[in-house]
Design an enzyme around this catalytic site. Structure first.
Site, mmCIF file in Angstrom:
data_model
loop_
_atom_site.group_PDB
_atom_site.id
_atom_site.type_symbol
_atom_site.label_atom_id
_atom_site.label_comp_id
_atom_site.label_asym_id
_atom_site.label_seq_id
_atom_site.Cartn_x
_atom_site.Cartn_y
_atom_site.Cartn_z
ATOM 1 N N GLY A 1 -11.766 6.052 -4.300
ATOM 2 C CA GLY A 1 -11.102 6.900 -3.309
ATOM 3 C C GLY A 1 -10.812 8.266 -3.897
ATOM 4 C CD GLU A 2 -8.062 9.261 -7.450
ATOM 5 O OE1 GLU A 2 -8.630 10.189 -8.080
ATOM 6 O OE2 GLU A 2 -7.426 8.355 -8.015
#
Length: 345
Positions: free
Chosen positions: A311-312
């Site tokens: 993610g991120e």
């Protein structure tokens, strides 16, 4: 709900752009997906010489009430701790964005923590985390509207500063559960096929998570309207991403799509405005279970498959040099005529 003005890209340049691509010093189709990317970006910008200006990643963070019901082994505190890591430049997204010359903006969409007046944190908190959708709706209609408007405003600020290529990431303990529910309700795909290991659940943890999400689906029953699905199951960071993506398309920006969570935010945007598809580049195939099925549903072919599920916005940041390569070959690679190279007859 905020209205957006999203039209399909103008296809009037398509033949000319394709001819420019075909006449580069290479066999037809020899650059594979880069050729399709160059065509897409040229159409988005309505230009034979597209440019990528001030690429940026916006990371939206928010907490989820469902995280307190046993769907994840990580405590909710990790969300705010990771926000601090983003701000200090030590997270994965900081490393990859820095490597590739991308700016990073961090947004408190709804973290259950008071950050105070921290430099470089966009304080757009809607509330201190959503309610658990196990026995309630995650957010109110007013909160959903607030998320959409704030996500839109973040993108408009970047666009006004000259950014025309934008990626979105997220942080929120429990958000794979929210994303799984959104995917199931928006697509009709079997719920079990939408549920993955998230932050690294073992078999028992995955079974427990699946049982909890099935219980939530049983409690809420059938929901078919867009607003109902979003306010029941979305997180603040996911809904804010949805508004941000829609604004990006309205502004005719290139939208770099990250993994599973970001893709469910895009799914929500796509359900409202299918024309957004012209502006989106699927950057990587997440290792989270439901992502492959979601990409197939959306008819997207991700550029990378590295087994990632962080993610991120990390997958989008890592894929950015490929997007840049597509623009560079279109603008800088010689044609058969300019290079004095014989083309096939």
């Amino acid at each position: 709900m905020k209205e957006f003005n999203i039209n399909p890209t103008d296809k009037s340049l398509k033949i000319t752009l394709q001819q420019k691509i075909n006449l580069k010093t290479k066999p037809l189709g020899a650059l594979g997906k880069l050729e399709g990317l160059a065509l897409q970006i040229g159409l988005v910008q309505a230009s034979l010489k597209p440019v990528l200006n001030l690429p940026a990643v916006v990371v939206f963070a928010g907490d989820h009430g469902i995280a307190l019901d046993g769907v994840t082994p990580y405590p909710q505190e990790v969300t705010y701790q990771m926000v601090m890591n983003f701000l200090s430049g030590g997270a994965g997204i900081n490393v990859f964005a820095r490597q590739n010359g991308m700016g990073v903006k961090v947004v408190d969409a709804g973290v259950n923590y008071d950050f105070g007046d921290l430099e470089n944190l966009l304080r757009l908190k809607v509330n201190n985390g959503t309610r658990s959708f196990l026995k309630d709706e995650a957010m109110t209609l007013d909160e959903l509207r607030d998320c959409m408007e704030k996500g839109s405003a973040v993108v408009n600020d970047l666009w006004s500063a000259g950014c025309n290529c934008i990626a979105f990431g997220e942080m929120g303990i429990g958000n794979t559960s929210s994303a799984s529910m959104l995917m199931h309700y928006f697509t009709g795909i079997n719920l079990t096929d939408c549920i993955g290991r998230g932050t690294g659940l073992d078999d028992q943890g995955l079974s427990n998570k699946t049982g909890i999400l099935r219980e939530a689906a049983k409690y809420h029953g059938e929901i078919t309207d867009w607003t109902g699905i979003m306010k029941t199951f979305s997180g603040y960071e996911i809904a804010m991403m949805t508004g941000a993506m829609l604004q990006g398309a309205e502004n005719k920006m290139i939208i770099l799509l990250d993994g599973f969570i970001a893709s469910t935010a895009y799914l929500g945007a796509y359900k409202l405005y299918p024309a957004i598809a012209d502006y989106v580049v699927a950057c990587h195939l997440s290792d989270e279970k439901g992502h492959r099925l979601l990409m197939e549903y959306l008819q997207l072919s991700p550029l990378l498959n590295l087994g990632m599920r962080l993610g991120e916005g990390t997958g989008a940041a890592i894929a950015y040099p490929i997007v840049k390569a597509a623009v560079n070959f279109l603008n800088e690679m010689a044609s058969f005529e300019s290079a004095g190279v014989s083309n096939k007859e």
